[in-house]
Design a protein around this motif. Sequence first.
Motif, PDB file in Angstrom:
ATOM      1  N   MET A  28       0.813  -1.237  -0.045  1.00  0.00           N
ATOM      2  CA  MET A  28       0.166   0.083   0.101  1.00  0.00           C
ATOM      3  C   MET A  28       0.747   1.216  -0.097  1.00  0.00           C
ATOM      4  O   MET A  28       0.612   2.359  -0.621  1.00  0.00           O
ATOM      5  CB  MET A  28      -0.936   0.041   1.340  1.00  0.00           C
ATOM      6  CG  MET A  28      -2.065  -1.007   1.070  1.00  0.00           C
ATOM      7  SD  MET A  28      -2.772  -0.789   2.700  1.00  0.00           S
ATOM      8  CE  MET A  28      -3.256   0.899   3.085  1.00  0.00           C
ATOM      9  N   ALA A  34      -5.144   2.467  -1.865  1.00  0.00           N
ATOM     10  CA  ALA A  34      -5.900   2.217  -0.620  1.00  0.00           C
ATOM     11  C   ALA A  34      -6.197   0.655  -0.242  1.00  0.00           C
ATOM     12  O   ALA A  34      -5.866  -0.093  -1.516  1.00  0.00           O
ATOM     13  CB  ALA A  34      -7.136   2.858  -0.583  1.00  0.00           C
ATOM     14  N   SER A  35      -6.403   0.394   1.075  1.00  0.00           N
ATOM     15  CA  SER A  35      -6.457  -1.157   1.078  1.00  0.00           C
ATOM     16  C   SER A  35      -7.595  -1.641   0.403  1.00  0.00           C
ATOM     17  O   SER A  35      -7.579  -2.654  -0.071  1.00  0.00           O
ATOM     18  CB  SER A  35      -6.718  -1.343   2.897  1.00  0.00           C
ATOM     19  OG  SER A  35      -7.732  -0.273   3.217  1.00  0.00           O
ATOM     20  N   GLY A  36      -8.648  -0.890   0.307  1.00  0.00           N
ATOM     21  CA  GLY A  36     -10.051  -1.451  -0.447  1.00  0.00           C
ATOM     22  C   GLY A  36      -9.770  -1.961  -1.981  1.00  0.00           C
ATOM     23  O   GLY A  36     -10.393  -2.386  -2.503  1.00  0.00           O
ATOM     24  N   THR A  37      -8.490  -1.146  -2.421  1.00  0.00           N
ATOM     25  CA  THR A  37      -8.085  -1.385  -3.838  1.00  0.00           C
ATOM     26  C   THR A  37      -7.168  -2.643  -3.899  1.00  0.00           C
ATOM     27  O   THR A  37      -7.289  -3.463  -4.701  1.00  0.00           O
ATOM     28  CB  THR A  37      -7.409  -0.194  -4.391  1.00  0.00           C
ATOM     29  OG1 THR A  37      -8.556   0.873  -4.341  1.00  0.00           O
ATOM     30  CG2 THR A  37      -7.182  -0.478  -5.940  1.00  0.00           C
ATOM     31  N   TYR A  39      -6.619  -5.124  -1.645  1.00  0.00           N
ATOM     32  CA  TYR A  39      -6.702  -6.612  -1.210  1.00  0.00           C
ATOM     33  C   TYR A  39      -7.538  -7.242  -2.329  1.00  0.00           C
ATOM     34  O   TYR A  39      -7.210  -8.643  -2.876  1.00  0.00           O
ATOM     35  CB  TYR A  39      -7.261  -6.649   0.082  1.00  0.00           C
ATOM     36  CG  TYR A  39      -6.237  -6.626   1.067  1.00  0.00           C
ATOM     37  CD1 TYR A  39      -5.308  -7.213   1.321  1.00  0.00           C
ATOM     38  CD2 TYR A  39      -6.092  -5.123   1.671  1.00  0.00           C
ATOM     39  CE1 TYR A  39      -4.275  -7.029   2.300  1.00  0.00           C
ATOM     40  CE2 TYR A  39      -5.161  -5.036   2.704  1.00  0.00           C
ATOM     41  CZ  TYR A  39      -4.219  -5.895   3.023  1.00  0.00           C
ATOM     42  OH  TYR A  39      -3.153  -5.736   3.983  1.00  0.00           O
ATOM     43  N   PRO A  40      -8.696  -6.538  -2.958  1.00  0.00           N
ATOM     44  CA  PRO A  40      -9.378  -7.254  -4.118  1.00  0.00           C
ATOM     45  C   PRO A  40      -8.374  -7.597  -5.285  1.00  0.00           C
ATOM     46  O   PRO A  40      -8.335  -8.785  -5.782  1.00  0.00           O
ATOM     47  CB  PRO A  40     -10.474  -6.350  -4.307  1.00  0.00           C
ATOM     48  CG  PRO A  40     -10.662  -5.394  -3.278  1.00  0.00           C
ATOM     49  CD  PRO A  40      -9.207  -5.490  -2.427  1.00  0.00           C
ATOM     50  N   ALA A  43      -6.093 -10.717  -4.248  1.00  0.00           N
ATOM     51  CA  ALA A  43      -6.957 -11.957  -4.511  1.00  0.00           C
ATOM     52  C   ALA A  43      -7.343 -12.235  -5.974  1.00  0.00           C
ATOM     53  O   ALA A  43      -7.194 -13.490  -6.074  1.00  0.00           O
ATOM     54  CB  ALA A  43      -8.210 -11.638  -3.840  1.00  0.00           C
ATOM     55  N   ALA A 106      -6.110   5.046  -8.747  1.00  0.00           N
ATOM     56  CA  ALA A 106      -6.202   4.488  -7.373  1.00  0.00           C
ATOM     57  C   ALA A 106      -7.414   3.586  -7.325  1.00  0.00           C
ATOM     58  O   ALA A 106      -7.870   3.370  -5.996  1.00  0.00           O
ATOM     59  CB  ALA A 106      -5.928   5.498  -6.598  1.00  0.00           C
ATOM     60  N   SER A 109      -9.013  -2.105 -10.614  1.00  0.00           N
ATOM     61  CA  SER A 109      -8.894  -3.496  -9.927  1.00  0.00           C
ATOM     62  C   SER A 109      -8.115  -4.581 -11.124  1.00  0.00           C
ATOM     63  O   SER A 109      -7.932  -3.864 -12.157  1.00  0.00           O
ATOM     64  CB  SER A 109      -9.859  -4.352  -9.326  1.00  0.00           C
ATOM     65  OG  SER A 109     -10.591  -4.455 -10.568  1.00  0.00           O
ATOM     66  N   GLN A 111      -9.053  -6.836 -12.605  1.00  0.00           N
ATOM     67  CA  GLN A 111     -10.129  -7.423 -13.295  1.00  0.00           C
ATOM     68  C   GLN A 111      -9.794  -7.533 -14.655  1.00  0.00           C
ATOM     69  O   GLN A 111      -9.401  -6.623 -15.359  1.00  0.00           O
ATOM     70  CB  GLN A 111     -11.609  -6.756 -13.139  1.00  0.00           C
ATOM     71  CG  GLN A 111     -11.957  -6.869 -11.870  1.00  0.00           C
ATOM     72  CD  GLN A 111     -13.606  -6.130 -11.703  1.00  0.00           C
ATOM     73  OE1 GLN A 111     -14.073  -5.657 -12.592  1.00  0.00           O
ATOM     74  NE2 GLN A 111     -13.960  -6.027 -10.397  1.00  0.00           N
TER      75      GLN A 111
END
Lengths: 111, 132
Positions: A28, A34-37, A39-40, A43, A106, A109, A111
């Motif tokens: 990070m 940010a963490s919400g960006t 970790y997904p 994964a 930022a 993801s 995807q």
Amino acid sequence: VKLTNALERVLRVFLEDPQADRYGYDLMKAAKIASGTLYPMLARLQDEGLVNSAWEAPRPDADGRPPRKYYRLTGEGVRVARLELAQASLESSPATGSRRATGRPATGSAQ
Amino acid sequence: VTLSSLILGLAERMIRLACLRLPEADRDERYREWIAELPAILYDSDVRPAPRRALRALLFAADQHRGIRLPRATVSRFLDIGAGFVATFNLLVAFGGGNEVLLIAILGLLSVVFTSWQFKMSGRWGNKADPR
């Protein structure tokens, strides 16, 4: 792998030292996302076999700190990351045209 | 109680709530992973002053809620129930015969059932998969 700005930054951090294990906060800070960006994204990279994860072994000098989860690019991950970043550099160079559209910074993801 | 322990507790709580929205199989691992990052953030000597570190820890925890997406099956169930609500409402308006009290009572009952279901789905009631 769709290369967003956030993913590009994370891959660059990983490629600084492909053999290094990185934990979430470390990534990070280095990639400035940010963490919400993050970790997904991790994964998804893991699902695609581009990143491995492993739990830190318990250490006597950890001073009560819980073990962390570390991430590292797989061999395939290193290959794909280098390829994607090279392609991104080509696309963004003045000789080959303008920078690709990658959406908002930022918030992307993997995807 | 120090400020650090207070922040740590608050951030842990936020992470726990975020994890409750995850599929049961992922909760424990995610919880352990994110909780383990908190001390690194709270005691990061590169970030000064201390309130900035505290804010970072709280933002780290809060942002996990954004990163969590509901499983596709859950989303489609939400959509199904939403569509059911609209259809029921339309039927009541069309055939309610001007009986607003009955209409409101039925909608109220449906709202209670729907809210309960949402709580159950989020794991806050009677779910043994609490990651603590």
